[in-house]
Every structure is written in structure tokens, then in C-alpha cells.
Design a protein around this motif. Structure first.
Motif, mmCIF file in Angstrom:
data_model
loop_
_atom_site.group_PDB
_atom_site.id
_atom_site.type_symbol
_atom_site.label_atom_id
_atom_site.label_comp_id
_atom_site.label_asym_id
_atom_site.label_seq_id
_atom_site.Cartn_x
_atom_site.Cartn_y
_atom_site.Cartn_z
ATOM 1 N N LYS A 144 37.435 -9.497 -13.145
ATOM 2 C CA LYS A 144 36.999 -10.556 -12.219
ATOM 3 C C LYS A 144 37.058 -10.063 -10.785
ATOM 4 C CE LYS A 144 38.107 -14.843 -14.678
ATOM 5 N NZ LYS A 144 38.986 -16.026 -14.678
ATOM 6 N N ASN A 145 38.126 -9.371 -10.445
ATOM 7 C CA ASN A 145 38.239 -8.824 -9.084
ATOM 8 C C ASN A 145 37.141 -7.811 -8.812
ATOM 9 O OD1 ASN A 145 40.487 -10.416 -8.545
ATOM 10 N ND2 ASN A 145 41.950 -8.808 -9.081
ATOM 11 N N ARG A 146 36.836 -6.973 -9.792
ATOM 12 C CA ARG A 146 35.787 -5.970 -9.612
ATOM 13 C C ARG A 146 34.420 -6.639 -9.469
ATOM 14 N NH1 ARG A 146 33.915 -2.078 -7.091
ATOM 15 N NH2 ARG A 146 32.605 -0.635 -8.246
ATOM 16 N N VAL A 147 34.151 -7.671 -10.274
ATOM 17 C CA VAL A 147 32.888 -8.414 -10.161
ATOM 18 C C VAL A 147 32.769 -9.030 -8.769
ATOM 19 C CG1 VAL A 147 31.658 -10.471 -10.969
ATOM 20 C CG2 VAL A 147 32.567 -8.840 -12.627
ATOM 21 N N ALA A 148 33.860 -9.608 -8.275
ATOM 22 C CA ALA A 148 33.848 -10.204 -6.937
ATOM 23 C C ALA A 148 33.535 -9.151 -5.878
ATOM 24 C CB ALA A 148 35.174 -10.890 -6.640
ATOM 25 N N GLU A 149 34.118 -7.961 -6.017
ATOM 26 C CA GLU A 149 33.843 -6.864 -5.083
ATOM 27 C C GLU A 149 32.374 -6.466 -5.138
ATOM 28 O OE1 GLU A 149 36.392 -3.633 -6.178
ATOM 29 O OE2 GLU A 149 38.240 -4.705 -5.629
ATOM 30 N N LEU A 150 31.828 -6.329 -6.338
ATOM 31 C CA LEU A 150 30.431 -5.928 -6.503
ATOM 32 C C LEU A 150 29.481 -7.003 -5.979
ATOM 33 C CD1 LEU A 150 30.630 -4.251 -10.013
ATOM 34 C CD2 LEU A 150 30.312 -3.101 -7.802
ATOM 35 N N GLU A 151 29.812 -8.272 -6.211
ATOM 36 C CA GLU A 151 28.987 -9.358 -5.675
ATOM 37 C C GLU A 151 28.973 -9.325 -4.156
ATOM 38 O OE1 GLU A 151 30.763 -12.768 -7.560
ATOM 39 O OE2 GLU A 151 29.297 -12.756 -9.196
ATOM 40 N N LEU A 152 30.106 -9.019 -3.564
ATOM 41 C CA LEU A 152 30.175 -8.908 -2.101
ATOM 42 C C LEU A 152 29.319 -7.739 -1.634
ATOM 43 C CD1 LEU A 152 31.413 -10.030 0.498
ATOM 44 C CD2 LEU A 152 33.365 -8.511 0.120
ATOM 45 N N GLU A 153 29.388 -6.613 -2.312
ATOM 46 C CA GLU A 153 28.572 -5.455 -1.942
ATOM 47 C C GLU A 153 27.080 -5.771 -2.059
ATOM 48 O OE1 GLU A 153 29.578 -1.743 -3.890
ATOM 49 O OE2 GLU A 153 31.724 -2.122 -3.632
ATOM 50 N N LYS A 155 25.685 -8.687 -1.879
ATOM 51 C CA LYS A 155 25.369 -9.637 -0.797
ATOM 52 C C LYS A 155 25.181 -8.883 0.526
ATOM 53 C CE LYS A 155 27.055 -13.961 1.188
ATOM 54 N NZ LYS A 155 28.133 -14.944 1.193
ATOM 55 N N GLN A 156 26.022 -7.917 0.809
ATOM 56 C CA GLN A 156 25.916 -7.151 2.057
ATOM 57 C C GLN A 156 24.665 -6.261 2.052
ATOM 58 O OE1 GLN A 156 29.683 -5.151 2.253
ATOM 59 N NE2 GLN A 156 30.730 -6.927 3.157
ATOM 60 N N LEU A 157 24.307 -5.742 0.887
ATOM 61 C CA LEU A 157 23.115 -4.902 0.782
ATOM 62 C C LEU A 157 21.834 -5.699 0.992
ATOM 63 C CD1 LEU A 157 24.026 -2.555 -2.201
ATOM 64 C CD2 LEU A 157 23.745 -1.894 0.198
ATOM 65 N N LYS A 158 21.852 -6.978 0.606
ATOM 66 C CA LYS A 158 20.686 -7.840 0.753
ATOM 67 C C LYS A 158 20.427 -8.218 2.216
ATOM 68 C CE LYS A 158 20.446 -9.932 -3.799
ATOM 69 N NZ LYS A 158 20.501 -11.180 -4.577
ATOM 70 N N LYS A 159 21.438 -8.067 3.068
ATOM 71 C CA LYS A 159 21.261 -8.451 4.480
ATOM 72 C C LYS A 159 20.414 -7.495 5.213
ATOM 73 C CE LYS A 159 25.459 -11.061 5.123
ATOM 74 N NZ LYS A 159 26.709 -11.188 5.801
#
Length: 159
Positions: A144-153, A155-159
Motif C-alpha cells: 500500500k505504501n509503495r502504491v501510494a508512492e507510485l501514485e504520487l510519482e 501525479k507529478q509526472l502528469k503535471k
């Protein structure tokens, strides 16, 4: 050797079976009750296993419960005529492990029953099942922590 209206007492071995009220039949004088066959109850059975730390030594946490459990094969099956003869209250269909296979993994799970047949102490699985659930829960937390990290990455890549 009967001793009064409350039960039976064996003076040679210092124990017996008594009934001193209308609630319980008691084994007296600190003796254990040994049954060399099936115990059948139409009500509930209450039993407790010793777990007090004062009764244990060489305590170590089970580190690889899932590894052990992954080696245990489970089956659904039908009890044969001999099994039903030995225990007529046994349901026709069953599920479990094979004692001979368990003895190869850990012989502490296997005991002789009915003379030369083998039985499995299923209660012994409980610590491994708890340990396995804890191992899976720890792994889920990590994932779950790794998924949260990847989702954040992402999200940042989409900006």
C-alpha cells in the motif's frame, strides 16, 4: 472401591471420580482423566491450553509462518468405512491434511490414535496461521505504501 454416595475412590492410587453437586462430575485428588477412545458431548466442550510465559523456555518468534504453511497440502475427502466405524459421529465429507505428509514437515503435529492410526493436532496450526496473517498484513502495508508512492510519482509526472 466405592466410597460413599458421592463417587468412587481408589485408595491404592489416591484418586477417583466424585460428584459433590448437581453440576459437575469431577476427577479428584489432582488426577488426570484419560480416555482411550472417543469423547462425545452433546453440549459444548470447554478446554484451555497452557500459554503462561512462566511455563515456557527458549521462546522465539515464528519468522517464516507463511513458508511453513505453503508446504502444507490441504484436501477435501470422504471418510472411508473404517473411519466411520471408529467414530460414528464423523461427517461423511471432511477437509484437512494428511497425517503422513505432516509428519514429514513436523512430526510434532502428528499423534497415534485408535492404536496404529495417525491423527493431527490441528490446534498446533493456530500460531502459524496467526503468524501467516501477520506476515501477509505486513506485506500489504508495504505494498500500500509503495502504491501510494507510485501514485504520487504518476501525479507529478502528469503535471
Amino acid at each position: 472401591l466405592s466410597n460413599g454416595a458421592t463417587g468412587w475412590y481408589n485408595s491404592t492410587y489416591g484418586g477417583g471420580i466424585t460428584m459433590i453437586d448437581s453440576t459437575y462430575v469431577r476427577v479428584s485428588h489432582g488426577k488426570a482423566f484419560w480416555v482411550d477412545n472417543n469423547i462425545v458431548a452433546t453440549g459444548e466442550i470447554t478446554a484451555f491450553g497452557a500459554s503462561d510465559i512462566r511455563l515456557k523456555s527458549n521462546i522465539k518468534q515464528i519468522d517464516s509462518a507463511l513458508d511453513f504453511l505453503s508446504k502444507v497440502k490441504t484436501y477435501e475427502f470422504e471418510w472411508n468405512e473404517k473411519a466411520i466405524e471408529l467414530n460414528p459421529l464423523k461427517a461423511k465429507r471432511g477437509a484437512g491434511v494428511i497425517a503422513q505428509e505432516m509428519s514429514l514437515l513436523d512430526n510434532n503435529f502428528v499423534h497415534s490414535i485408535y492404536g496404529d492410526y495417525l491423527g493431527v493436532d490441528y490446534e498446533r496450526f493456530i500460531p502459524y496461521l496467526i503468524g501467516g496473517v501477520n506476515e501477509v498484513a505486513d506485506e500489504v502495508t508495504i505494498l500500500k505504501n509503495r502504491v501510494a508512492e507510485l501514485e504520487l510519482e504518476v501525479k507529478q509526472l502528469k503535471k
